[in-house]
Scaffold this active site. Structure first.
Site, PDB file in Angstrom:
ATOM      1  N   GLY A  14     -14.334  -8.641  11.881  1.00 58.85           N
ATOM      2  CA  GLY A  14     -14.942  -7.401  12.755  1.00 58.85           C
ATOM      3  C   GLY A  14     -13.941  -6.807  13.558  1.00 58.85           C
ATOM      4  O   GLY A  14     -13.840  -6.088  13.845  1.00 58.85           O
ATOM      5  N   GLU A  69       4.738  14.277   1.051  1.00 55.93           N
ATOM      6  CA  GLU A  69       6.244  14.915   0.508  1.00 55.93           C
ATOM      7  C   GLU A  69       5.408  14.459  -1.450  1.00 55.93           C
ATOM      8  O   GLU A  69       6.249  13.897  -1.981  1.00 55.93           O
ATOM      9  CB  GLU A  69       7.200  13.119   0.990  1.00 55.93           C
ATOM     10  CG  GLU A  69       7.597  14.003   2.226  1.00 55.93           C
ATOM     11  CD  GLU A  69       9.154  13.993   1.996  1.00 55.93           C
ATOM     12  OE1 GLU A  69      10.208  13.357   1.659  1.00 55.93           O
ATOM     13  OE2 GLU A  69       9.707  13.629   3.071  1.00 55.93           O
TER      14      GLU A  69
END
Ligand code: CAA
Ligand code: FAD
Length: 389
Positions: A350, A373
Site C-alpha cells: 500500500g 521516440e
C-alpha cells in the site's frame, strides 16, 4: 576540462563518470524530484547544477566547446540523472535529440553558430517532428516550408514537443516539396525568438511532469535558407538517422528509472517487517527481485551495445546493425522499466501506491519510455523491417 571530455578511449573512466554524476544526482537532483512532479515545473535548479558540472549536453564535440563525451558516457549520464529524476534526464537527452540532426547533416558553419551556446548551457535544443495528425506516421506531416527569396516561410503545428518553451532552438521538420513524399521533407533550425513562433499550453501528463510538453505553433515564420539542415529533401532521413542514435538515450532513461525503483525496493524489503521478520526473507519476493535485476541487466547490455554502435557511426564508420540495435535497446529497456517499476510498487504494498514513496512516480514516468521516440509497436516494425529486408 570536464571529466566527460576524457572518455573517448579509456574504459576505466566510465565508472569514475558514473560516480561523479551519481553523487551530483543524489545531492542535487533526487531531493527535488517529487516537487518537480507535484508542481509540474521545469527543474531550473537542476539545469543550473548540470550546467555547472558540464553534464547538461555532454555529447557536444570539443570543437564546438562541448565536453565531447562519447555515446556510452552520454548514456551513463542520462541513466544516473533518470535514476533520481526522469524529468531532469530529459535535459541531456533532449539536448542530444535536438542537436544530432545538426551533427549528422549540417554544415560546419551552422554547427559553429548553434552548438557552442548549447555547450555553454546558455540555450537548450528541442526536436520537432510529430504533429497532431502525424505521430507514428511521421512522414505524413503537414507543416510547410515555402521558399521566398533568401528565406523559407514555415506554417504548421508541431505537437508534443519536449522542453518546448524552455528551449531556445528547435530542429523542425517541414514539407518543402509536397509531391515528393518523405523525400520532400527538409529540416530547419527555428529559434524561439523568431517572429510567428508560439507555444500551446503545457500538456497535462501521467508522468515526466517536470518536463514541459507543448505544441510549437509556426505562423508565417521566416527562416533564412542557411538555417536549413543539410540539403533540401533530406530532412526525413536526417530525422530517422537521428533517432537511430537517440533511441539509445531513451533506453538509458528507462534503465535509470528502473534502477531507481529497484534500488528503492531492495532497501525497503530489508526494513519492512511482517509475520515477525523482514519481508526480504520471503522467497516469493526474493524471486521477484532477482527477475527485476535480471531484466534490467539484460536491457543494459543491449543498450551499451547499441551505444557502442552509435559511437562508431558518429565517428564516421557506418554500422548497418545500428537501426536494429537502437530500436531493440529502446524497446527492451522501456518494457523492462515498466515491469520493474510496477513490481517495485508491488513490493512496497500500500505504501508503494502513495506519493509518500517515490516508486509510484517512477512507474508513471516509466510509461512514457514505451511511447516516445516511436512507440514500442513502431520499434518492432523497425526491427522487423531490418530483419526481413
Ligand atoms: N536512417 C536514415 N534513413 C532512413 C532510416 C534510418 N534509420 N529509416 C528509413 N530511412 C529512409 C528510407 O530509406 C527512405 O528513404 P528513400 O525513400 O530515399 O529510400 C525514407 O527514410 C522513408 O523511409 P520509410 O519508407 O521506411 O518511412 P515510413 O514512412 O514507412 O516510416 C517509420 C518509417 C519507421 C515508421 C518512421 O516514420 C518512424 O520512426 N515513426 C515513429 C516516429 C517517431 O519515432 N517519432 C519520434 C518523435 S521524437 C520524440 O518522441 C521525442 C522524445 O522522445 C523526447
Ligand atoms: P499514434 O501514431 O496515433 O499511435 C496510436 C497507437 O497506434 C499506438 O499504440 C501505436 O503504437 C499504434 N500504431 C500506429 N501505427 C502502427 C503500426 N503501423 N503498426 C502497429 N501499431 C501502430 N515528438 C517530437 O517530435 N518531439 C518531441 O520532443 C516529443 N516529445 C514527446 C513527449 C511526450 C510526453 C509525448 C507523449 C510524446 C512526445 N513526442 C514527441 C511524440 C511521440 O513521439 C509520439 O507520441 C509517438 O511517436 C506516437 O505518435 P502518436 O502519439 O500520434 O500515436
Amino acid at each position: 576540462m570536464s571529466l566527460a571530455g576524457h572518455l573517448h578511449d579509456s574504459a576505466e573512466e566510465y565508472p569514475m563518470l558514473r560516480e561523479a554524476i551519481r553523487a551530483l544526482a543524489e545531492e542535487k537532483i533526487a531531493p527535488q524530484a517529487a516537487a518537480a512532479d507535484e508542481n509540474e515545473e521545469f527543474p531550473w535548479e537542476v539545469y543550473k547544477a548540470l550546467v555547472a558540472a558540464d553534464f547538461h549536453a555532454v555529447h557536444i564535440p570539443e570543437q564546438f566547446g562541448g565536453a565531447g563525451a562519447d555515446a556510452l558516457a552520454t548514456v551513463i549520464v542520462i541513466e544516473e540523472v533518470a535514476r533520481a529524476c526522469a524529468s531532469s534526464s530529459l535535459i541531456p537527452a533532449v539536448n542530444k535529440l535536438g542537436t544530432v540532426p545538426l551533427l549528422l547533416s549540417a554544415s560546419q558553419e551552422l554547427n559553429a553558430r548553434y552548438l557552442p551556446a548549447v555547450a555553454r548551457g546558455e540555450a537548450m535544443f528541442s526536436y520537432a517532428l510529430s504533429e497532431p495528425e502525424a505521430g507514428s506516421d511521421a512522414a505524413s506531416m503537414k507543416t510547410r516550408a515555402v521558399r521566398d527569396g533568401d528565406d523559407y516561410v514555415l506554417n504548421g503545428t508541431k505537437m508534443w514537443i519536449t522542453n518546448a518553451g524552455v528551449s531556445e532552438y528547435y530542429t523542425v521538420m517541414a514539407v518543402t516539396d509536397p509531391s515528393a513524399g518523405a523525400r520532400g521533407i527538409s529540416a530547419f533550425v527555428v529559434e524561439k525568438s523568431d517572429e510567428g513562433v508560439s507555444f500551446g499550453p503545457k500538456e497535462k501528463k501521467l508522468g515526466i511532469k517536470g518536463s514541459p510538453t507543448r505544441q510549437v505553433i509556426l505562423q508565417d515564420v521566416r527562416v533564412p535558407a542557411w538555417r536549413m539542415i543539410g540539403a533540401p529533401g533530406t530532412g526525413f532521413k536526417t530525422a530517422l538517422a537521428t533517432l537511430d542514435h537517440t533511441r539509445v538515450t531513451i533506453a538509458a532513461q528507462a534503465l535509470g528509472i528502473a534502477q531507481g525503483a529497484l534500488d528503492y525496493a531492495i532497501g525497503y524489503v530489508k526494513e519492512r517487517r511482517q509475520f515477525g521478520r523482514p519481508i526480504a526473507d520471503f522467497q516469493g519476493l526474493q524471486f521477484m527481485i532477482a527477475d527485476m535485476a535480471m531484466k534490467l541487466e539484460a536491457a543494459r547490455q543491449l543498450t551499451y551495445t547499441a551505444a557502442s554502435m552509435s559511437e562508431t557511426a558518429m565517428r564516421g564508420t557506418p554500422v548497418k546493425e545500428l537501426t536494429f540495435f537502437s530500436s531493440a535497446a529502446k524497446c527492451a529497456a522501456s518494457d523492462a522499466a515498466m515491469e520493474i517499476t510496477t513490481d517495485a510498487v508491488q513490493l512496497l504494498g500500500g505504501y508503494g501506491y502513495t506519493r509518500d514513496y517515490p516508486v509510484e512516480r517512477m512507474m508513471r514516468d516509466a510509461k512514457i519510455t514505451q511511447i516516445y521516440e516511436g512507440t514500442n509497436q513502431i520499434q518492432r516494425l523497425v526491427m522487423a523491417r531490418q530483419l526481413l529486408k
